[in-house]
Enzyme design. Structure first.
Site, mmCIF file in Angstrom:
data_model
loop_
_atom_site.group_PDB
_atom_site.id
_atom_site.type_symbol
_atom_site.label_atom_id
_atom_site.label_comp_id
_atom_site.label_asym_id
_atom_site.label_seq_id
_atom_site.Cartn_x
_atom_site.Cartn_y
_atom_site.Cartn_z
ATOM 1 N N THR A 128 0.871 -1.159 0.000
ATOM 2 C CA THR A 128 0.000 0.000 0.000
ATOM 3 C C THR A 128 0.916 1.219 0.000
ATOM 4 O OG1 THR A 128 -0.063 0.101 2.411
ATOM 5 C CG2 THR A 128 -1.825 -1.131 1.340
ATOM 6 N N ARG A 177 -4.142 6.960 -0.228
ATOM 7 C CA ARG A 177 -4.634 5.578 -0.232
ATOM 8 C C ARG A 177 -4.440 5.023 -1.631
ATOM 9 N NH1 ARG A 177 -7.163 5.133 4.832
ATOM 10 N NH2 ARG A 177 -7.104 2.890 4.515
#
Ligand SMILES: *Cc1c(COP(=O)(O)O)cnc(C)c1O
Length: 445
Positions: free
Chosen positions: A249, A258
């Site tokens: 991530t 994100r």
């Protein structure tokens, strides 16, 4: 080490608590068009400013990353890859994505990077699509041991559509049992082996996993979602020489928006790109791609190395302070940014402690501990971490007071002492006012 230090300093409100004039709304257009939503965002900004955020997968992005995510790039469709798109008008999008890819390759020292996965879970799904067929055996760490859902756990698509076999940590050491990993891998011959997880306080031995993957002919996937920022900053060993594929991530210790990235050796580049698009996704989120590029630029700077080492230093200082106060830490401490606490000796269930800490202005999550006798929705532990508080500039010198607050809040949870929690909340807010959060500027209430 505030990050970036100059920005934290300039964002400091001169008279935060006793302002004479009314503060203009931070989002004036939104405030006039949709006051209900603007009020909720404002309240969230105040919450993030006033509390000690200790969920180890969370962070504060810089104002620059935040700006990039809120741009017109969200208006643009660009299915495909730079120079090979299915839509026109990519004059600016192509160089933005190339910049993100080149920066990822430079920061992590990899041959290939794909910056399009929408988040960590779809990135991992793309790895399955690239290297396995439905029904194939895959191997990862069990979720209650600290693994991730997407590493073949039963309730996840990855455990329903593939045959997941799962390893764990040793009961006596709280560390990965490589004898078990090897035995299981040689008996089950998985197509994929995942290493990495969500509640692992210790360094991941990528070389040991690579040796086992070689022995059984598996593709080794290093899922560095939690520790990508530590790796970029040199505070955790890199999987690059060992893993076939690296999944991460971008929003945890890496301090980006994100999103997610898949990185690999050149030989796997085509398979990964095809799996992400057209295999799994449509158009990439270009505003996210731009913000990833900004975050990677920040991660390449010397002050990010200081940040990454300070995250680990703070976690280790906090672990020592908690140990002195009788907290039982899984594996006895930490090598990275997170601490997993078994609250059984404190006689408080994890969920009760987490909710009490939340009322005390310390935001954590309840978590299973290895061999937890309690249920996942009501487990024995809590998981805490130092990425966010380090982003605000808290140092090892603050860890004694943080440990003391946690100790007092857990004791108050046991005795149901609401007044004690309220008092801690005020003390927390008082300290946090002196350490403005990146990206939040003068939002402090
Ligand atoms: C957070 C995390 C993911 C999933 O990321 P999302 O963006 O929440 O989908 C995958 N793997 C690991 C190890 C993680 O920690």
């Amino acid at each position: 080490m505030p990050f970036p230090p100059s920005q934290a300093a300039s964002a400091a409100p001169s008279t935060p608590a006793h302002r004479a004039e009314p503060v203009p709304p931070a989002h004036p257009v939104l405030a006039s068009q949709d006051p209900e939503l603007a009020a909720l965002i404002g309240a969230e900004e105040a919450l993030q400013a006033d509390t000690l955020r200790m969920i180890p997968s969370e962070n504060y992005v810089s104002a620059a990353v935040l700006e990039a995510t809120g741009t017109v790039l969200t208006n643009k469709y660009s299915e495909g890859y730079p120079g090979r798109r299915y839509y026109e008008g990519q004059q600016n999008i192509d160089p933005i994505e190339r910049l993100a890819v080149d920066r990822a390759k430079a920061v992590f020292g990899v041959d290939h990077a794909n910056v399009q996965p929408y988040s960590g879970s779809p990135a991992n799904l793309a790895v399955y699509l690239a290297f396995a067929e439905p029904g194939d055996t895959v191997m990862g760490m069990a979720l209650p041991m600290g693994g991730h859902l997407t590493h073949g756990w039963g309730v996840s698509a990855t455990g329903k559509w593939f045959r997941g076999v799962q390893y764990g940590v040793r009961r006596d050491t709280g560390r990965i049992d490589f004898d078990q990993v090897r035995e299981l891998a040689l008996a089950e011959r998985p197509k994929l082996i995942f290493c990495g997880g969500t509640a692992l306080p210790r360094t991941i031995d990528f070389a040991a996993f690579a040796e086992i993957a070689r022995e059984c002919g598996a593709v080794l996937v290093a899922d560095i979602a939690h520790i990508a920022g530590l790796i970029a900053g040199g505070a955790h060993p890199s999987p690059v020489p060992h893993a076939d594929v690296i999944s991460t991530t971008t929003h945890k210790t890496l301090r980006g928006p994100r999103g997610a990235m898949l990185m690999s050796k050149q030989e796997h580049a085509k398979a990964i790109d095809k799996a992400v698009f057209p295999g799994l996704q449509g158009g990439p989120h270009n505003h996210t791609t731009a913000a990833i590029a900004v975050a990677l630029h920040e991660a390449s700077r010397p002050d990010f190395r200081e940040y990454a080492h300070a995250v680990v230093g703070n976690a280790q200082a906090l672990a020592a302070e908690l140990g002195e106060r009788g907290f039982e830490l899984v594996s006895g401490g930490t090598d990275n940014h997170l601490i997993l606490i078994d609250l059984t000796p404190k006689d408080v269930p994890g969920k009760v402690a987490a909710k009490a800490l939340d009322r005390a202005g310390i935001v954590v999550n309840y978590n299973t501990v290895p061999y937890d006798p309690r249920k996942p929705f009501d487990p024995s532990g809590i998981r805490i971490g130092t990425p966010s508080l380090t982003s605000r500039g808290l140092s090892a010198a603050h860890m004694p007071v943080v440990a003391e607050w946690i100790d007092r809040a857990v004791a108050a949870a046991r005795t149901e002492d609401e007044a004690a929690l309220t008092k801690i909340r005020a003390e927390v807010a008082d300290l946090m006012r002196a350490f403005p959060a990146p990206g939040l500027g003068a939002a402090t209430s």
